[in-house]
Design an enzyme around this catalytic site. Structure first.
Site: not given
Ligand code: PEP
Length: 255
Positions: A13, A15, A98, A100, A170, A176, A216
């Site tokens: 992803n 972003k 997601h 976000e 998630e 992040g 992460s």
């Molecule tokens: C994501 O954007 O779905 C995500 C898991 O980000 P990160 O791996 O940076 O935590």
């Protein structure tokens, strides 16, 4: 649980990162690094990067996806993008719900369901994101919450359409932040999601469902997370912007 029953999928992803020319450069860097993958490899890029990404990935094992989709087919929805538009530009996947989008753009379980149905009806594969905030984990309601999010997202999805669905667990506190769920925490919640899907569609359908972990995940922790019986892949943010790191995660899922 038999992981052989479902494909492992590693999805990046990106972003709001990478211009069209940067997209082409990064995909060209990644292509040889992931060419031997036995898992599915997907990159979900910003809308304006979709066409160049599809072109850059052509002939490789990298599939391209979007990061959101509107639920109406067309009309007066300024700034939105429909599932048919994504399909025609060559996207095969779309991320829906997601955290976000839920946190910053008013996404709800109900709109996640509407987007899921629109995307599936247009022939896209969907990656539906679910996950808890830290307060909810501390309250001890993670499993109920993600089960509920999953069931609402899947409302009206037929058993046949379920084959085009991936769920990404998630935990919001891990996205992040550099804080990863432990392999055991990830596996426990993924198993709960599979249980919720089994209640709706039966055990065989649930056993065939790919459930990713995201939050992460990186080159250093991917192997342990992906070795868990209910973790069938990863949704990768930050580490998907670095070709080498992303390819190490892909290799870990290809074992
Ligand atoms: C994501 O954007 O779905 C995500 C898991 O980000 P990160 O791996 O940076 O935590």
């Amino acid at each position: 649980m038999n992981k052989a029953l479902r494909p492992a999928v590693i999805a990046g992803n990106w972003k709001m990162n990478k211009t069209p020319s940067e997209t082409v450069a990064l995909i060209n860097e990644m292509k040889p690094l992931v060419a031997d993958a036995t898992c599915d490899v997907v990159l979900c890029v910003p809308f304006v990067d979709l066409a160049p990404a599809v072109q850059a990935a052509a002939g490789s094992n990298i599939k391209i996806g979007a990061q959101n989709v509107h639920f109406e087919k067309s009309g007066a929805f300024t700034g939105e993008i429909s599932a048919d538009m994504l399909k025609e530009v060559g996207a095969e996947y779309v991320i829906i719900g997601h955290s976000e989008r839920r946190t910053y753009f008013g996404e709800t379980d109900v709109t996640v369901n509407k987007r899921t149905l629109a995307a599936l009806n247009a022939g896209l594969k969907v990656i539906v994101c679910v996950g808890e905030y830290l307060e909810q984990r501390e309250q001890g309601i993670t499993r109920e919450l993600v089960s509920m999010q999953t069931k609402i997202a899947l409302g009206g999805v037929t058993p046949e359409q379920l084959k085009q669905v991936i769920i990404a667990y998630e935990p919001v506190w891990a996205i992040g932040t550099g804080k990863t769920a432990t392999a055991q925490q990830a596996n426990e919640v993924n198993a709960a999601i599979r249980g919720a899907v089994a209640e709706l569609y039966g055990q065989a359908a649930a056993d065939g469902l790919t459930i990713q972990y995201g939050g992460s995940m990186n080159a250093g922790n991917a192997e342990e997370l992906l070795a868990q019986p209910d973790v069938d892949g990863g949704l990768i943010g930050g580490a998907s912007l670095k070709a080498k790191d992303f390819s190490i995660i892909v290799q870990a899922a290809s074992k």
